[in-house]
Design a protein around this motif. Sequence first.
Motif, mmCIF file in Angstrom:
data_model
loop_
_atom_site.group_PDB
_atom_site.id
_atom_site.type_symbol
_atom_site.label_atom_id
_atom_site.label_comp_id
_atom_site.label_asym_id
_atom_site.label_seq_id
_atom_site.Cartn_x
_atom_site.Cartn_y
_atom_site.Cartn_z
ATOM 1 N N ASN A 118 40.905 50.989 38.951
ATOM 2 C CA ASN A 118 40.462 50.132 40.052
ATOM 3 C C ASN A 118 39.020 50.526 40.369
ATOM 4 O O ASN A 118 38.780 51.644 40.822
ATOM 5 C CB ASN A 118 41.356 50.342 41.272
ATOM 6 C CG ASN A 118 40.970 49.456 42.432
ATOM 7 O OD1 ASN A 118 40.064 48.643 42.338
ATOM 8 N ND2 ASN A 118 41.653 49.618 43.538
ATOM 9 N N ILE A 153 49.231 46.913 38.517
ATOM 10 C CA ILE A 153 47.843 46.424 38.568
ATOM 11 C C ILE A 153 47.666 45.456 39.741
ATOM 12 O O ILE A 153 46.731 45.583 40.530
ATOM 13 C CB ILE A 153 47.450 45.749 37.235
ATOM 14 C CG1 ILE A 153 47.395 46.801 36.127
ATOM 15 C CG2 ILE A 153 46.112 45.023 37.357
ATOM 16 C CD1 ILE A 153 47.348 46.212 34.729
ATOM 17 N N VAL A 156 47.976 47.345 43.197
ATOM 18 C CA VAL A 156 46.779 48.148 43.525
ATOM 19 C C VAL A 156 45.646 47.234 43.951
ATOM 20 O O VAL A 156 44.943 47.507 44.930
ATOM 21 C CB VAL A 156 46.373 49.049 42.331
ATOM 22 C CG1 VAL A 156 44.981 49.618 42.509
ATOM 23 C CG2 VAL A 156 47.391 50.162 42.141
ATOM 24 N N TRP A 157 45.465 46.124 43.240
ATOM 25 C CA TRP A 157 44.375 45.210 43.576
ATOM 26 C C TRP A 157 44.609 44.543 44.945
ATOM 27 O O TRP A 157 43.698 44.472 45.769
ATOM 28 C CB TRP A 157 44.201 44.155 42.495
ATOM 29 C CG TRP A 157 42.952 43.347 42.708
ATOM 30 C CD1 TRP A 157 42.871 42.071 43.147
ATOM 31 C CD2 TRP A 157 41.607 43.802 42.513
ATOM 32 N NE1 TRP A 157 41.558 41.688 43.242
ATOM 33 C CE2 TRP A 157 40.761 42.733 42.855
ATOM 34 C CE3 TRP A 157 41.044 44.992 42.092
ATOM 35 C CZ2 TRP A 157 39.369 42.829 42.791
ATOM 36 C CZ3 TRP A 157 39.659 45.090 42.015
ATOM 37 C CH2 TRP A 157 38.843 44.014 42.365
ATOM 38 N N THR A 160 43.928 47.041 47.699
ATOM 39 C CA THR A 160 42.491 47.234 47.887
ATOM 40 C C THR A 160 41.886 46.060 48.640
ATOM 41 O O THR A 160 41.109 46.244 49.583
ATOM 42 C CB THR A 160 41.792 47.407 46.528
ATOM 43 O OG1 THR A 160 42.357 48.538 45.865
ATOM 44 C CG2 THR A 160 40.304 47.623 46.698
#
Length: 194
Positions: A118, A153, A156-157, A160
């Motif tokens: 990331n 994935i 996490v994105w 964020t």
Amino acid sequence: LSNADAMILGPGFGLAESTGVFVHYLIEAIPQKCPVLLDADGLKLLRKKENWWLELPENVILTPHPGEMAVLTGMTIDEIQADRWTIASRYAQDWGVTLILKGAVTVIATQNGDVFVNPISDSSLATAGSGDVLAGLIGGLLAQGLSNHEAAIAGVWLHTEAGLMASARLGTKVSITALDLLDDIPAAFQAICH
């Protein structure tokens, strides 16, 4: 357990010896194909049993921060931080898991040797409960049928993005709470989908 679409184990469990026994029995009883995310106290409890990784079902995601990774590996936090990508990749393969090494520049490593990083690091995510929000996001994506690496994935994105949005909405990075992150998850989903 046979009816579960996905499981999250660990947040808020505590470290009592009886809880550790419960976790190990539970892991043995989980159907092999059921996706499982282990976080927080669940990770620390794993370490209490020798060769714990050999008992994990097939579809496991581990989400340690550097301190929890140090407990799991016996390495120091400094050793882990000095080579985050390599350490995450090595242990994901050794343990046969998808591993999310949380922290500044979060690393996602798969059991096949793939590594994803990331590129965004934001202090708004360094708050108590932030990891629980991440675990819940990924667990929800797993329950909807995403594969381990896709859920890791995307989770996490999304996490964020929600942190950045909360920071912008509140005009600060120093007092963001886990509840603030939750408030911005719908907007993060919308931003990703457009």
